[in-house]
Scaffold this active site. Structure first.
Site, PDB file in Angstrom:
ATOM      1  N   CYS A  45     -12.413  25.218  -5.691  1.00  0.00           N
ATOM      2  CA  CYS A  45     -13.088  26.497  -5.956  1.00  0.00           C
ATOM      3  C   CYS A  45     -14.021  26.907  -4.820  1.00  0.00           C
ATOM      4  O   CYS A  45     -14.472  28.047  -4.778  1.00  0.00           O
ATOM      5  CB  CYS A  45     -13.864  26.428  -7.271  1.00  0.00           C
ATOM      6  SG  CYS A  45     -15.267  25.304  -7.212  1.00  0.00           S
ATOM      7  N   CYS A  84     -18.305  23.159 -12.779  1.00  0.00           N
ATOM      8  CA  CYS A  84     -19.599  23.524 -12.203  1.00  0.00           C
ATOM      9  C   CYS A  84     -20.698  22.597 -12.711  1.00  0.00           C
ATOM     10  O   CYS A  84     -21.564  22.167 -11.943  1.00  0.00           O
ATOM     11  CB  CYS A  84     -19.942  24.976 -12.531  1.00  0.00           C
ATOM     12  SG  CYS A  84     -18.803  26.164 -11.779  1.00  0.00           S
TER      13      CYS A  84
END
Length: 126
Positions: free
Chosen positions: A35, A104
């Site tokens: 990402c 995350c």
């Protein structure tokens, strides 16, 4: 249903503990090649307690919110508690993250563990 909780949006729009600690005694940096998110955590530890913590994150809103929440969760805490922080605890504190954004919160956990590893390695050389 909203994609992100109010807490995620709040920590994204008003992140806490952003910046650098010049005399940090624990620094950790992690990234996710898929990402492109990069997190850097700075710890100032005294008497086995996280006296200060700051972060720099290049990434999406979930990455910034996860970094911000994680710093809030460990500031002022003894290392013994900080070591127990999990990505699930960070995500829960944010009232959840979408499944495809859970990485995350994993990065936030890994950045803190990396900074602790750095702290311990510095203690051995002093």
């Amino acid at each position: 249903m909203a994609l992100y909780s109010e807490k995620v949006m709040d920590h994204f729009r008003n992140p806490r503990n952003v910046g650098v600690i010049e005399d940090a005694n624990g620094i950790g940096e992690v990234g996710n090649a898929k990402c492109g998110d990069i997190m850097k955590m700075y710890l100032k530890i005294e008497d086995d307690v996280v006296q200060d913590v700051k972060f720099e994150t290049f990434g999406c809103g979930s990455a910034i919110a996860s970094s911000s929440m994680a710093t809030e969760m460990i500031k002022g805490k003894p290392i013994s508690e900080v070591k127990e922080l999990t990505n699930k605890a960070v995500a829960e504190a944010l009232d959840g993250l979408p499944d495809y954004k859970m990485h995350c919160s994993v990065l936030a956990e890994e950045a803190i563990k990396s900074a602790l590893d750095d702290y311990y390695s510095r203690q051995k050389t002093e």
